[in-house]
Enzyme design. Structure first.
Site, PDB file in Angstrom:
ATOM      1  N   ASP A 110      -6.898 -13.957   0.778  1.00 25.25           N
ATOM      2  CA  ASP A 110      -7.976 -13.209   1.449  1.00 25.25           C
ATOM      3  C   ASP A 110      -8.811 -12.436   0.447  1.00 25.25           C
ATOM      4  O   ASP A 110      -8.376 -12.167  -0.673  1.00 25.25           O
ATOM      5  CB  ASP A 110      -7.380 -12.242   2.479  1.00 25.25           C
ATOM      6  CG  ASP A 110      -6.409 -11.255   1.837  1.00 25.25           C
ATOM      7  OD1 ASP A 110      -5.647 -11.664   0.946  1.00 25.25           O
ATOM      8  OD2 ASP A 110      -6.423 -10.073   2.224  1.00 25.25           O
ATOM      9  N   GLU A 111     -10.005 -12.084   0.871  1.00 25.62           N
ATOM     10  CA  GLU A 111     -10.881 -11.124   0.177  1.00 25.62           C
ATOM     11  C   GLU A 111     -10.834 -11.309  -1.340  1.00 25.62           C
ATOM     12  O   GLU A 111     -10.381 -10.435  -2.073  1.00 25.62           O
ATOM     13  CB  GLU A 111     -10.449  -9.695   0.548  1.00 25.62           C
ATOM     14  CG  GLU A 111     -10.655  -9.428   2.023  1.00 25.62           C
ATOM     15  CD  GLU A 111     -10.179  -8.047   2.448  1.00 25.62           C
ATOM     16  OE1 GLU A 111     -10.812  -7.463   3.335  1.00 25.62           O
ATOM     17  OE2 GLU A 111      -9.177  -7.557   1.900  1.00 25.62           O
ATOM     18  N   THR A 119      -0.745  -0.484   5.650  1.00 26.42           N
ATOM     19  CA  THR A 119      -0.239   0.888   5.505  1.00 26.42           C
ATOM     20  C   THR A 119      -1.061   1.777   4.570  1.00 26.42           C
ATOM     21  O   THR A 119      -0.545   2.768   4.072  1.00 26.42           O
ATOM     22  CB  THR A 119       1.232   0.864   5.017  1.00 26.42           C
ATOM     23  OG1 THR A 119       1.290   0.146   3.772  1.00 26.42           O
ATOM     24  CG2 THR A 119       2.152   0.217   6.034  1.00 26.42           C
ATOM     25  N   ARG A 174       0.847  -1.213   0.000  1.00 23.28           N
ATOM     26  CA  ARG A 174       0.000   0.000   0.000  1.00 23.28           C
ATOM     27  C   ARG A 174       0.873   1.251   0.000  1.00 23.28           C
ATOM     28  O   ARG A 174       0.598   2.216  -0.683  1.00 23.28           O
ATOM     29  CB  ARG A 174      -0.949  -0.004   1.188  1.00 23.28           C
ATOM     30  CG  ARG A 174      -2.290  -0.671   0.919  1.00 23.28           C
ATOM     31  CD  ARG A 174      -2.160  -2.078   0.309  1.00 23.28           C
ATOM     32  NE  ARG A 174      -3.427  -2.753   0.188  1.00 23.28           N
ATOM     33  CZ  ARG A 174      -3.938  -3.550   1.132  1.00 23.28           C
ATOM     34  NH1 ARG A 174      -3.241  -3.808   2.247  1.00 23.28           N
ATOM     35  NH2 ARG A 174      -5.115  -4.115   0.967  1.00 23.28           N
ATOM     36  N   PHE A 227      -2.790  -3.188  13.758  1.00 23.80           N
ATOM     37  CA  PHE A 227      -2.268  -1.948  14.339  1.00 23.80           C
ATOM     38  C   PHE A 227      -2.466  -0.750  13.403  1.00 23.80           C
ATOM     39  O   PHE A 227      -1.986   0.344  13.692  1.00 23.80           O
ATOM     40  CB  PHE A 227      -0.787  -2.114  14.711  1.00 23.80           C
ATOM     41  CG  PHE A 227      -0.550  -3.033  15.889  1.00 23.80           C
ATOM     42  CD1 PHE A 227      -1.601  -3.683  16.533  1.00 23.80           C
ATOM     43  CD2 PHE A 227       0.731  -3.234  16.379  1.00 23.80           C
ATOM     44  CE1 PHE A 227      -1.377  -4.525  17.620  1.00 23.80           C
ATOM     45  CE2 PHE A 227       0.969  -4.066  17.465  1.00 23.80           C
ATOM     46  CZ  PHE A 227      -0.087  -4.717  18.088  1.00 23.80           C
TER      47      PHE A 227
END
Ligand code: ACM
Length: 497
Positions: free
Chosen positions: A280-281, A426, A117, A375
Site C-alpha cells: 500500500d501507499e 494504532t 505504530r 476501527f
C-alpha cells in the site's frame, strides 16, 4: 444471546448444568480449552458436555444438542469443534436446552492489529486472540512492520530490531500536526515469542497472517539499513510522524535479497497459508530519479517507473509462492490499471467498489473498505475520540455487507470474496485500553456479518449485545475507564508553532 448468532438455533424446554467436559477420541485440544473456559474437570462419566468427531460436517461446521441430561458437541474437524466450544462458552454456566446447527457465512473472518505504530505487549496479544476466538474470528492479521517500527526479530539483520524497533518520539494527533510527545517508544517480538503466540492462537482456531509491509512503509528498515533504499548515503531515523513516507525500498539485488531473507524467516515462524506483503501507499517518486530503478523499468519494457510497483509485488508473490505460501497484498487504486498478478489475494481497503473491481479482475478479495472496517476511526461525536474520520458507528459496521451486490464467496481457489476483516491501526492507540475501546463493541458487529446468515437485523443484534457486553466486561475486554485519545484534546499552547 450468542454473538455471532448461529445459523440455526431451536430452543427447547429445560436446562442443563454440566459438571465436566468429556473428550471423545481426537477431541483433546478443544475439550481442554472448554474445560479451562468453564472451570470444569475433564471427566469420563456424569453430566458433561461431550465432544465427538463424526463425518458429515463442513470444515468449520458443528452441531450442539443440549437436553436436560447432557450436551453433545459434534463436528468433523477440530475447527468445527473449536467454533462450537465458543458457543458453549457463551451459554455457560447453565445451558438452556437447544439444538444448534452452525457454519460460517465467510471463510476469512479477520482482524488486523497494527503493532508497528505502537508496540503492544505479548500478554495483550494473547488476550486479544482469545477474544477474537470468542467471536469466531479465525484470522489475526498482524501488521508487524511500518515506517514507525519494525517488530519482528530477523536473524542476520540485527539492526532491524536494535535500531528499527525504536523511535525517539511520536507525533501527537493526526498526520501533519507538527506536534510531538518527546517520549521514546519501541519494542519487538522474538521469533520464539511469535511461535508461542501462533500455537496459542491455533489452539483457539485462529491463524496468524503476518504482514511485512513492502516496498513502501519501510522507514524503520531503512533507518537500520540505509543501503536497502534509494539514497544509501542518507541516514534516516525511524519515522516519528504519521502519514505516507516517500522513502521506499530500492529496486536492486540487495533489496530483493533482504525481502527474500525476511519472508523466508517469516514463513518459518508463521505456518498460515497466507502471508501479507503490504504493497500500500508506495509513492514511486524516488524510483523516478533513481538510475537503477529507471534502468530496471527500461529493461522490463515498462512505460514508467510507477509500473515497477505492481511488478515488485509480483516478484514478492513469486518468492512467497516458492516458500509454498499464498501472498496477499493491499489493493491500490493504481492496480486497477493492471500489472498485478490475478492470483495475488488482495485486501480491498479503499471503498467497496474497489473490492468489487478486484473480484472482476479475477482476485480473491478480503473486503476491508475503510469506511466500514477501519476501527481507528472515531465511533461517536463525543470529545476524546481519535482524530480520524468519518465517524464509523456500531450500526455502520453492522450495516456493512461484505457480499453487497451479490458478490460470490470464494472457495479459496476461484475469484470472489474470501471474507472480511476489521483494521485496528494504532497511530492513536498507544495502550491496550485504547485498542479495547476501538475494538469493542464494533468487532461484535463485524463478527456477526462475517459468520452469521441469514442477517437477523441490527435491532436483533443490538438486543443480544447488552448481555454480551456484560460478558465482555467480565472478561476484561473493555477499558476499565473512559479512554481519551491524544490529538482529540486541544494541543498544549507552548508546542503550537
Ligand atoms: C492502508 O490503510 N494504507 C492499508
Amino acid at each position: 444471546m450468542v454473538i455471532p448468532h448461529p445459523a440455526r438455533l431451536d430452543r427447547r424446554a429445560g436446562s442443563f448444568t454440566p459438571l465436566g467436559v468429556h473428550s471423545g477420541p481426537g477431541t483433546d485440544g478443544p475439550a481442554r480449552l472448554l474445560a479451562a473456559y468453564a472451570h470444569l474437570p475433564l471427566v469420563h462419566s456424569g453430566p458433561a458436555v461431550r465432544l465427538t468427531l463424526e463425518p458429515g460436517f463442513a470444515d468449520e461446521e458443528y452441531a450442539l444438542d443440549v437436553t436436560p441430561e447432557d450436551a453433545v458437541l459434534t463436528a468433523t474437524t477440530e475447527a468445527g469443534l473449536l467454533a462450537g466450544v465458543q458457543t458453549v462458552r457463551q451459554l455457560l454456566p447453565r445451558l438452556d436446552c437447544l439444538a444448534v446447527r452452525d457454519a460460517p457465512r465467510l471463510p476469512w473472518r479477520g482482524v488486523l492489529l497494527d503493532v508497528a505504530r505502537h508496540f503492544l505487549p505479548l500478554a495483550f496479544l494473547r488476550e486479544f486472540v482469545d477474544l477474537l476466538a470468542l467471536h469466531k474470528f479465525n484470522v489475526l492479521h498482524l501488521h508487524l512492520t511500518d515506517d514507525q517500527g519494525w517488530r519482528i526479530e530477523v536473524h542476520g539483520w540485527p539492526r532491524l530490531t536494535e535500531i528499527g524497533a525504536w523511535r525517539a518520539e511520536s507525533m501527537v494527533g493526526a498526520a501533519g500536526s507538527g506536534v510531538f510527545d518527546g517520549v521514546p517508544h519501541g519494542g519487538f517480538y522474538t521469533q520464539r515469542e511469535l511461535r508461542d503466540l501462533v500455537a496459542f492462537a491455533a489452539a483457539r482456531g485462529v491463524r496468524i497472517v503476518p504482514e511485512i509491509d513492502l516496498p513502501g512503509h519501510v522507514r524503520a528498515a531503512l533507518a537500520a539499513y540505509p543501503e536497502l533504499g534509494n539514497r544509501p548515503d542518507v541516514r534516516l531515523p525511524v519515522w516519528t510522524e504519521w502519514g505516507i513516507s516517500p522513502d521506499i525500498l530500492g529496486v536492486h539485488d540487495g533489496a530483493f535479497a533482504f525481502c527474500r531473507d525476511v519472508l523466508t524467516q517469516v514463513a518459518d515462524v508463521f505456518p498460515a497459508r497466507h502471508l501479507h506483503i503490504g504493497g500500500d501507499e508506495c509513492p514511486t517518486t524516488q524510483w523516478e530519479t533513481s538510475p537503477v530503478a529507471r534502468a530496471k523499468a527500461a529493461a522490463l519494457g515498462l512505460r514508467s517507473t510507477a509500473e515497477l510497483h505492481p511488478w515488485f509485488l509480483g516478484e514478492l508473490h513469486r518468492v512467497v509462492a516458492g516458500l509454498g505460501r499464498q501472498a496477499v497484498c493491499w489493493d491500490e487504486t493504481g492496480h486497477a490499471a493492471g500489472g498485478l498478478p490475478a492470483d495475488l489475494v488482495v485486501t480491498a481497503w479503499r471503498d467497496a467498489a474497489h473490492g468489487t473491481q478486484a473480484v472482476a479482475r479475477g482476485h480473491q478479495v478480503v473486503m476491508a473498505p475503510h469506511t466500514s472496517t477501519y476501527f481507528d476511526y472515531r465511533q461517536t461525536e463525543e470529545p476524546g475520540e481519535p482524530p480520524r474520520e468519518p465517524v464509523t458507528t456500531l450500526e455502520d459496521v453492522y450495516r456493512f455487507d461484505p457480499l453487497a451486490g451479490g458478490l460470490p464467496v470464494s472457495d479459496g481457489t476461484r475469484p470472489g470474496v474470501l471474507g472480511t476483516q476489521a483494521q485496528l491501526w494504532t497511530e492513536h492507540a498507544p495502550t491496550p485500553d485504547h485498542v479495547r475501546h476501538l475494538a469493542f463493541p464494533r468487532l461484535c458487529a463485524l463478527a456477526e456479518r462475517a459468520w452469521s446468515s441469514p442477517d437477523r437485523g441490527y435491532a436483533d443484534f443490538h438486543q443480544r449485545l447488552a448481555g454480551h457486553l456484560t460478558r465482555l466486561r467480565a472478561l476484561g475486554a473493555l477499558p476499565k475507564e473512559r479512554v481519551r485519545f491524544a490529538g482529540a484534546v486541544p494541543v498544549p499552547e507552548k508546542t503550537l508553532p
